[in-house]
Design a protein around this motif. Structure first.
Motif, PDB file in Angstrom:
ATOM      1  N   LEU B  19       0.839  -1.208   0.000  1.00 61.43           N
ATOM      2  CA  LEU B  19       0.000   0.000   0.000  1.00 61.43           C
ATOM      3  C   LEU B  19       0.868   1.250   0.000  1.00 61.43           C
ATOM      4  O   LEU B  19       0.639   2.221  -0.740  1.00 61.43           O
ATOM      5  CB  LEU B  19      -0.904  -0.020   1.232  1.00 61.43           C
ATOM      6  CG  LEU B  19      -2.116   0.916   1.236  1.00 61.43           C
ATOM      7  CD1 LEU B  19      -3.034   0.588   0.060  1.00 61.43           C
ATOM      8  CD2 LEU B  19      -2.867   0.748   2.551  1.00 61.43           C
ATOM      9  N   GLU B  20       1.863   1.194   0.832  1.00 61.06           N
ATOM     10  CA  GLU B  20       2.766   2.346   0.945  1.00 61.06           C
ATOM     11  C   GLU B  20       3.404   2.632  -0.403  1.00 61.06           C
ATOM     12  O   GLU B  20       3.421   3.782  -0.865  1.00 61.06           O
ATOM     13  CB  GLU B  20       3.847   2.056   1.996  1.00 61.06           C
ATOM     14  CG  GLU B  20       4.772   3.253   2.182  1.00 61.06           C
ATOM     15  CD  GLU B  20       5.933   2.957   3.112  1.00 61.06           C
ATOM     16  OE1 GLU B  20       5.899   1.952   3.848  1.00 61.06           O
ATOM     17  OE2 GLU B  20       6.895   3.747   3.086  1.00 61.06           O
ATOM     18  N   ALA B  23       0.938   3.998  -2.841  1.00 64.70           N
ATOM     19  CA  ALA B  23       0.597   5.402  -2.497  1.00 64.70           C
ATOM     20  C   ALA B  23       1.688   6.353  -2.958  1.00 64.70           C
ATOM     21  O   ALA B  23       1.403   7.394  -3.571  1.00 64.70           O
ATOM     22  CB  ALA B  23       0.390   5.520  -0.985  1.00 64.70           C
ATOM     23  N   THR B  26       1.488   6.882  -6.615  1.00 67.44           N
ATOM     24  CA  THR B  26       0.370   7.762  -6.978  1.00 67.44           C
ATOM     25  C   THR B  26       0.706   9.223  -6.662  1.00 67.44           C
ATOM     26  O   THR B  26       0.471  10.135  -7.472  1.00 67.44           O
ATOM     27  CB  THR B  26      -0.900   7.384  -6.191  1.00 67.44           C
ATOM     28  OG1 THR B  26      -1.029   5.971  -6.225  1.00 67.44           O
ATOM     29  CG2 THR B  26      -2.140   8.055  -6.766  1.00 67.44           C
ATOM     30  N   ARG B  40      -4.450  12.463  -1.505  1.00 67.53           N
ATOM     31  CA  ARG B  40      -4.409  12.506  -0.047  1.00 67.53           C
ATOM     32  C   ARG B  40      -5.725  11.967   0.521  1.00 67.53           C
ATOM     33  O   ARG B  40      -5.732  11.146   1.439  1.00 67.53           O
ATOM     34  CB  ARG B  40      -4.189  13.935   0.444  1.00 67.53           C
ATOM     35  CG  ARG B  40      -3.968  14.034   1.955  1.00 67.53           C
ATOM     36  CD  ARG B  40      -3.936  15.476   2.430  1.00 67.53           C
ATOM     37  NE  ARG B  40      -5.235  16.143   2.327  1.00 67.53           N
ATOM     38  CZ  ARG B  40      -6.196  16.004   3.254  1.00 67.53           C
ATOM     39  NH1 ARG B  40      -6.022  15.262   4.311  1.00 67.53           N
ATOM     40  NH2 ARG B  40      -7.349  16.619   3.082  1.00 67.53           N
ATOM     41  N   TYR B  43      -6.074   8.132   0.416  1.00 63.35           N
ATOM     42  CA  TYR B  43      -5.338   7.361   1.420  1.00 63.35           C
ATOM     43  C   TYR B  43      -5.626   7.790   2.848  1.00 63.35           C
ATOM     44  O   TYR B  43      -5.883   6.976   3.712  1.00 63.35           O
ATOM     45  CB  TYR B  43      -3.823   7.447   1.154  1.00 63.35           C
ATOM     46  CG  TYR B  43      -3.445   6.753  -0.145  1.00 63.35           C
ATOM     47  CD1 TYR B  43      -3.401   5.337  -0.188  1.00 63.35           C
ATOM     48  CD2 TYR B  43      -3.169   7.465  -1.283  1.00 63.35           C
ATOM     49  CE1 TYR B  43      -3.094   4.690  -1.370  1.00 63.35           C
ATOM     50  CE2 TYR B  43      -2.846   6.829  -2.458  1.00 63.35           C
ATOM     51  CZ  TYR B  43      -2.811   5.425  -2.507  1.00 63.35           C
ATOM     52  OH  TYR B  43      -2.515   4.793  -3.660  1.00 63.35           O
ATOM     53  N   LEU B  44      -5.605   9.103   3.057  1.00 66.24           N
ATOM     54  CA  LEU B  44      -5.674   9.572   4.446  1.00 66.24           C
ATOM     55  C   LEU B  44      -6.988  10.255   4.786  1.00 66.24           C
ATOM     56  O   LEU B  44      -7.204  10.660   5.908  1.00 66.24           O
ATOM     57  CB  LEU B  44      -4.521  10.556   4.711  1.00 66.24           C
ATOM     58  CG  LEU B  44      -3.116  10.006   4.494  1.00 66.24           C
ATOM     59  CD1 LEU B  44      -2.084  11.091   4.804  1.00 66.24           C
ATOM     60  CD2 LEU B  44      -2.853   8.785   5.356  1.00 66.24           C
ATOM     61  N   GLY B  48     -10.406   7.087   3.469  1.00 67.26           N
ATOM     62  CA  GLY B  48      -9.200   6.662   2.757  1.00 67.26           C
ATOM     63  C   GLY B  48      -8.736   5.278   3.218  1.00 67.26           C
ATOM     64  O   GLY B  48      -9.109   4.801   4.295  1.00 67.26           O
ATOM     65  N   GLU B  49      -7.905   4.661   2.388  1.00 63.57           N
ATOM     66  CA  GLU B  49      -7.516   3.263   2.624  1.00 63.57           C
ATOM     67  C   GLU B  49      -6.783   3.109   3.946  1.00 63.57           C
ATOM     68  O   GLU B  49      -7.052   2.182   4.716  1.00 63.57           O
ATOM     69  CB  GLU B  49      -6.626   2.775   1.472  1.00 63.57           C
ATOM     70  CG  GLU B  49      -7.443   2.561   0.190  1.00 63.57           C
ATOM     71  CD  GLU B  49      -6.638   1.840  -0.877  1.00 63.57           C
ATOM     72  OE1 GLU B  49      -6.237   0.676  -0.614  1.00 63.57           O
ATOM     73  OE2 GLU B  49      -6.394   2.449  -1.947  1.00 63.57           O
ATOM     74  N   ILE B  50      -5.872   4.019   4.214  1.00 66.07           N
ATOM     75  CA  ILE B  50      -5.102   3.910   5.449  1.00 66.07           C
ATOM     76  C   ILE B  50      -6.019   4.124   6.647  1.00 66.07           C
ATOM     77  O   ILE B  50      -5.962   3.374   7.629  1.00 66.07           O
ATOM     78  CB  ILE B  50      -3.953   4.951   5.475  1.00 66.07           C
ATOM     79  CG1 ILE B  50      -2.999   4.767   4.290  1.00 66.07           C
ATOM     80  CG2 ILE B  50      -3.173   4.891   6.811  1.00 66.07           C
ATOM     81  CD1 ILE B  50      -2.180   3.493   4.339  1.00 66.07           C
ATOM     82  N   LYS B  76       1.440   5.360   7.474  1.00 63.84           N
ATOM     83  CA  LYS B  76       0.672   6.612   7.440  1.00 63.84           C
ATOM     84  C   LYS B  76       1.603   7.815   7.449  1.00 63.84           C
ATOM     85  O   LYS B  76       1.460   8.780   6.674  1.00 63.84           O
ATOM     86  CB  LYS B  76      -0.282   6.655   8.636  1.00 63.84           C
ATOM     87  CG  LYS B  76      -1.212   7.862   8.591  1.00 63.84           C
ATOM     88  CD  LYS B  76      -2.002   7.999   9.888  1.00 63.84           C
ATOM     89  CE  LYS B  76      -2.764   9.304   9.888  1.00 63.84           C
ATOM     90  NZ  LYS B  76      -3.375   9.540  11.192  1.00 63.84           N
ATOM     91  N   ILE B  79       3.386   8.213   4.204  1.00 64.15           N
ATOM     92  CA  ILE B  79       2.537   8.800   3.150  1.00 64.15           C
ATOM     93  C   ILE B  79       2.381  10.305   3.395  1.00 64.15           C
ATOM     94  O   ILE B  79       2.512  11.125   2.489  1.00 64.15           O
ATOM     95  CB  ILE B  79       1.180   8.074   3.084  1.00 64.15           C
ATOM     96  CG1 ILE B  79       1.396   6.646   2.566  1.00 64.15           C
ATOM     97  CG2 ILE B  79       0.206   8.828   2.165  1.00 64.15           C
ATOM     98  CD1 ILE B  79       0.168   5.764   2.629  1.00 64.15           C
TER      99      ILE B  79
END
Lengths: 849, 352
Positions: B19-20, B23, B26, B40, B43-44, B48-50, B76, B79
């Motif tokens: 994932l990292e 991210a 991207t 942003r 993911y966050l 978001g996925e995280i 996290k 990212i």
């Protein structure tokens, strides 16, 4: 006055002085010389009279001859070579001797004469033609043969009056009639240049008895002294060369020996004279009297003059034969066939001559002098001098002088305290110097005390010197104003700050884009446009500042028409007839002028006065109120420079913005401004698109006395759209917006800076949209909001207007709340807003969405 | 991505690493601030996925939670750091792009509301008053519609003086003796009547004379008048004061000369000529090749005038001066026709 340098030298020793030096002295001594012109002939001696004693042919040349010329009775004749053919032995001719400067007859350049050898023959000078000595003549080329038998060796320049001369154009002084002549100017020159006065020598032929003419003076105030002399056996002919030259030099045409003699003496002594053809004087009477209405006479210039009791006349037993001191009559004019004359010399009242001259629109060399005052004590002398000049030319029989009235001058003595000179000018001038300064001017001085002088004023200066200060002036002027050292006055307390209201207004308006115009305060009547049609009891003016004269409760103060308008009684033209009461008309004319010249965006303002007759006048009071106004006019678009577009049409709010800025510049609290409808708008305002500016003011004095604080309101002026009728009439392009305010009233309501601490607490901003009927005024709504909002309301700003339908609109206000120390809560604000909504609903039937 | 119960810690950690990396890829490919913000949020952001993944850690075993949590937090932060880094990069790119703009044509006109212009008469009158204010004169304003007493009588004009003729002076319907002032000298009488000496006053104002209109004459024109009355005032003080005025007004000392003249209300009287400021005395068109310019009339206040105002001429003395402003302005700017001053022509006004 034109002053001949040569003529002047008859009366004062000018040796060694140039005309420029004399002009400079006169200019700095109260008689400004405007220009110096050279006239006459510029040749130099020795040029003498010579007799031709021998003429011999030249051995080698046919065209030139050898002459022997006697130029000195005690010496041998001179050998002179001559090319001219018109000479014979025995003639007397002008001879230029070595060292002389004459004129090259071909080029006009200077020709210097020296001993020379011509084709082997010695020549000790030159026989002169007319052109070579500057005499204009029609005769064919040849030597100038002198008429008569002038003496051998005599200066030919003197004989023929061939001198360079300069004419000084001297500005006449209104109070110095005595200086309007050569002799008078000579006194000034003598005093200013410290030269001796002199007099030409002449003597009057013995007088013979002639017929008597009766003299009569109707009123001694008009004519204190009249003299007439009969001169018989006169032969009319051209004047002597000297008289003619001098008259021509000062711009007068030589006519004949009699007329020229009168003009000559007038110029020389400042005493106008007139010669009548004696047979045309009817009834052996000459009378000085006022004209009668209905009387008509023809003057020398062949113009018919209507006489009146304001005009002083010379009359014989039957009719008027001359206008006293101005011009003689045509009928009794001296002509070629005249053989006896009556010579008039008199003293007339300056006022009377001036009135007559103005009424008839006629001035002359005589009237110019009489208007400034002519010395009564000089009349006889002038008459004698003129008679002498006439008799010289034709050997006439001179009659006795008949007189009426008195020519004895008054005796005027003035005491001059010498310290007064020091007091007035800061300079000390000793008694001896004062005496030597004033004596040449004809003052007789006696020293009374160490520092006091008594001056006896000569008759010819009694018109302008009668007081000590007049003598101080004379002394200083002769001593030299320029010698008075410049100093500064002792220091004084600082003056009050000048009132800057006008300048603040001017700068505020230029910052708004208006340029300053100055239009005429003396203007034309414009009924139908700017002035209403005249009507009984009509208030003739706009509504700027309510100067209705009936406010004074004195209807008689107004003119017959009840108007406050000040009219000029002797207007120059229709354009300058009345004193303006509004500035707007002048500015609107300027808009028209600019549009005619291709400028459409015209933003102008003017500060100036309006003039109102409000009360009765007397010697010290005009009964007039002058109110200072500021007016502006806006036409075209915004004075915007932009290639990005964005200009917009003007409307009422453009002019209102300008007025608001002006008020801001004067620190008038916007809260105190009110823009209210005008009940009777001025005829130049669009009645539906105008308003008046009201400023509410709390009266401070009453507050001090702790009485009820009273709010006063005052109408400061008007603003709005120019009446479309005027726009059409003047063919202006587009709408025009105008304002006119009273500066005097603005000055009275000017405010001071009132600083409030800048707060750091957060402010809360809320928009409030109010739906209202269209006739509900914004400022009433805004005022109501403020009233209900409490002290934490910082500002209310109108941010949007939305038209809902024909009868309703929606106003959006942005309210900003702030507490100086605390953070306000939403609850507090919501509470306030609720109160505001409630009161708006109650007061204005407002609704909210 | 959802944590499955069956997933072991190793798998989970590996997935987080994956994932990292995704991210970071991207984020690095985001080339605008908007894309970056989108990433942003992906993911966050709240969904978001995280964020979701971190929430699901709660479902793990008690002893597994710290291990996975530690990894998840690291991811996290990584990212977040990458977002900041990328944001800085993009900001710098944007700034660089802004700075690279070079297409300005600075010669295009500024967009503005034009300022208005003050009339040249106002400017000159203000300047003159300022100079005299500096020498202690207070600035006054006096009536233009005036009685003959103030305009003539008290100024020592004789009853039959030519200036009183209707050919010279305008008479009005306001009263038999009410005229339009023909000079600003009425201020002398009005000042001395109302103020006890010592006094110093200056006025600039309009005056009127009944003259035909032409290029040089207009029935309305402007004058500045000054009056000073004190003890021990001399002709020298008058000269010094006016010399100072000329020095300051023209910006340099100019020679002056005082030519004696005559006015009914001053004695002695003088015309003041200044060395022509336009050619410094060399002679030019403006001064008519004389080198001198006639500037003003002046003189010591006539004792009779002082007396008319109740001032004892044996104690006090004073001087007065008056100058025509329209002519001065015309000379200064080489204006050929006086009427231009009064038309409001913007082509004229905008030059001042």
């Amino acid at each position: 006055m034109k002053l001949s340098f040569d003529w002047l030298s008859d009366f004062v020793d000018l040796s060694g002085l140039t005309p420029q030096e004399v002009a400079e002295k006169l200019t700095m001594g109260a008689f400004e010389v405007e220009q110096i012109r050279q006239v006459g002939v510029d040749i130099a001696g020795p040029i003498v009279v010579g007799e031709i004693v021998e003429i011999n042919p030249h051995p080698d040349a046919d065209r030139i001859r050898l002459t022997r010329i006697k130029v000195d009775l005690d010496a041998q004749p001179l050998d002179i070579v001559c090319g001219a053919q018109n000479i014979i032995v025995g003639q007397r001719v002008p001879v230029a001797l070595p060292g002389a400067r004459v004129i090259n007859r071909h080029t006009g350049a200077p020709l210097h004469i020296q001993e020379s050898v011509i084709r082997g023959a010695k020549s000790c000078g030159m026989l002169c033609s007319a052109a070579e000595i500057g005499i204009a003549t029609n005769e064919v080329d040849g030597i100038y043969i002198l008429p008569g038998v002038p003496e051998i060796g005599e200066d030919a320049r003197k004989l023929l009056y061939l001198y360079p001369d300069w004419v000084l154009d001297v500005e006449p002084r209104s109070n110095r009639g005595d200086a309007m002549c050569v002799a008078g100017m000579a006194r000034e020159v003598a005093a200013l240049c410290k030269r001796d006065l002199r007099e030409p020598e002449w003597e009057l032929a013995p007088e013979s008895p002639t017929e008597e003419i009766q003299l009569r003076i109707e009123n001694p105030e008009d004519c204190p002294f009249l003299s007439i002399r009969v001169i018989k056996d006169v032969i009319i002919k051209p004047s002597p060369i000297k008289v003619a030259r001098r008259l021509e030099a000062v711009g007068m045409r030589a006519i004949n020996n009699v007329v020229d003699a009168t003009n000559y003496v007038n110029y020389e002594l400042g005493q106008p004279l007139h010669a009548y053809d004696l047979p045309f004087i009817k009834g052996r009477l000459i009378e000085v009297r006022r004209g009668k209405s209905g009387e008509i006479m023809t003057t020398l210039d062949e113009k018919r003059q209507k006489l009146s009791s304001e005009i002083l006349c010379i009359a014989d037993a039957e009719e008027v034969i001359g206008i006293a001191g101005i011009m003689g009559g045509k009928d009794s004019e001296v002509g070629d066939n005249t053989n006896s004359i009556a010579l008039e010399a008199a003293s007339f009242s300056p006022v009377r001559i001036r009135r007559g001259s103005r009424l008839l629109g006629k001035s002359s060399e005589a009237s110019l002098r009489f208007e400034r005052g002519v010395d009564v004590a000089g009349v006889r002398k002038a008459s004698d001098r003129c008679t002498y000049l006439i008799a010289q030319t034709c050997g006439a029989t001179v009659g006795k002088l008949s007189t009426a009235g008195s020519d004895s001058p008054r005796s005027i003595s003035v005491t001059l305290r010498l310290p007064q000179i020091k007091r007035m000018a800061g300079v000390e001038i000793a008694a001896d110097e004062v005496t030597s300064l004033l004596t040449p001017l004809g003052f007789k001085l006696t020293k009374r005390k160490a520092d006091e002088i008594i001056a006896e004023v000569p008759s010819f200066r009694q018109g302008d010197v009668s007081r000590e200060i007049d003598l101080v002036e004379e002394v200083l002027r002769l001593w030299g104003f320029d010698r008075v050292e410049a100093s500064l006055p002792q220091s004084a307390p600082a003056p009050e700050l000048p009132d800057d209201t006008l300048n603040i207004i001017r700068h505020a308006l230029t910052a708004c884009g208006l340029s300053e115009a100055i239009t005429g305060s003396l203007t034309k009547r414009e009924p139908g446009t700017f002035n209403p049609e005249p009507q009984e009891n009509g208030d003739e003016r706009g509504d700027v500042s309510h100067h209705k004269s009936d406010k004074n409760g004195d209807d008689n103060a107004k003119g017959d028409s009840g108007s406050t308008v000040i009219e000029v009684l002797n207007p120059l033209s229709e354009d300058h007839q009345i004193m303006r009461q509004n500035i707007v008309p002048g500015l609107v004319r300027a808009v028209s002028y600019n549009q005619d010249h291709g400028t459409d965006t015209v933003w102008l303002f003017e500060t100036g006065k309006g003039y109102f007759k409000v009360g009765k006048a007397d010697d010290r009071h005009t009964g007039v109120k002058e109110e200072t106004l500021v007016s502006g006019v806006l036409s075209g678009g915004l004075p915007l420079v932009s290639w990005q577009g964005g200009n917009q049409a003007l409307d009422f709010f453009t002019v209102k913005g300008v007025v608001e800025n002006l008020c801001q510049a004067l620190r008038i609290d916007p809260e105190h401004l009110d823009f209210l409808p005008v009940e009777h708008p001025a005829p130049w305002l669009h009645p539906g698109q105008c308003c008046q500016l009201i400023v509410k003011q709390e009266s401070h004095t009453e507050q001090k006395n702790k009485t009820e604080p009273k709010s006063q309101t005052e109408s400061i002026g008007v603003l709005g759209e120019l009446h479309p009728g005027i726009v059409n009439k003047l063919k202006l392009r587009g709408e025009v917006y105008v304002f006119e305010l009273s500066v005097d009233k603005l000055r009275a309501v000017r405010g001071d800076i009132e600083y409030q601490e800048v707060t750091t607490t957060p402010s809360i901003v809320r928009d409030l949209t109010v739906d209202l009927a269209v006739d509900i005024r914004h400022d009433d709504v805004s005022r109501s909001i403020k009233k209900r909002s409490g002290k934490n309301l910082k500002s209310v700003e109108l941010v949007n207007i939305y038209k809902l339908d024909e009868t309703h609109r929606s106003l959006t206000y942005r309210l900003s709340f702030q507490h100086p120390d605390e953070t306000l809560t939403n609850e507090e604000i919501n509470q306030k807003l609720e109160m505001i909504r409630k009161s708006l609903t109650e007061d204005f039937k407002a609704s909210f969405r | 991505m959802i944590l499955r119960d069956t997933m072991n810690i190793q798998e989970l950690t590996a997935q987080l690493d994956q994932l990292e990396q995704a991210a970071i890829k991207t984020l690095n490919s985001a080339d605008t601030a908007a894309c970056l913000e989108e990433a942003r949020l992906a993911y966050l952001g709240a969904k978001g996925e995280i964020t979701v993944l971190l929430k699901s850690i709660a479902k793990l075993d008690k002893d597994e939670r710290p291990v996975v949590g530690k990894v998840a937090n690291r991811v996290k932060e990584a990212i977040s750091a990458q977002i900041d880094l990328r944001k800085n990069e993009l900001d710098e790119q944007e700034l660089a792009a802004k700075l690279s703009q070079r297409n300005l044509d600075p010669s295009l006109p500024g967009v503005r509301l034009k300022l208005g212009h003050l009339h040249p008469l106002t400017q000159v009158m203000n300047d003159i008053c300022k100079v005299f204010y500096g020498m202690g004169f207070s600035v006054g304003s006096f009536p233009e519609v005036e009685t003959e007493y103030y305009n003539f009588d008290a100024l020592n004009f004789l009853a039959d003086h030519p200036a009183r003729d209707s050919q010279d002076t305008f008479f009005t319907n306001a009263g038999k003796h009410v005229v339009l002032r023909s000079h600003t000298s009425n201020m002398q009488i009005r000042t001395m009547e109302n103020t006890k000496p010592p006094l110093r006053v200056i006025e600039a104002g309009r005056v009127y004379r009944n003259e035909e209109v032409n290029a040089r004459k207009y029935p309305i024109f402007h004058q500045v008048e000054g009056l000073l009355v004190d003890k021990h005032v001399t002709l020298g003080d008058l000269k010094g004061t006016l010399n100072e005025f000329i020095r300051v007004f023209f910006g340099r000392p100019l020679k002056t000369r005082f030519r004696p003249d005559f006015f009914p209300f001053t004695e002695p009287s003088a015309e003041l000529d200044s060395q022509c400021p336009f050619c410094t005395g060399q002679g030019c068109k403006t001064c008519g090749h004389k080198g001198w310019l006639e500037l003003l009339g002046c003189g010591m206040v006539d004792p009779a005038v002082l007396q008319n105002c109740g001032i004892d001429p044996e104690v006090w003395s004073g001087f007065a001066f008056g100058m025509g402003i329209d002519r001065l302005v015309m000379l200064k700017y080489n204006i050929s026709d006086i009427r231009l001053l009064f038309t409001g022509d913007l082509r004229f006004l905008e030059q001042f």
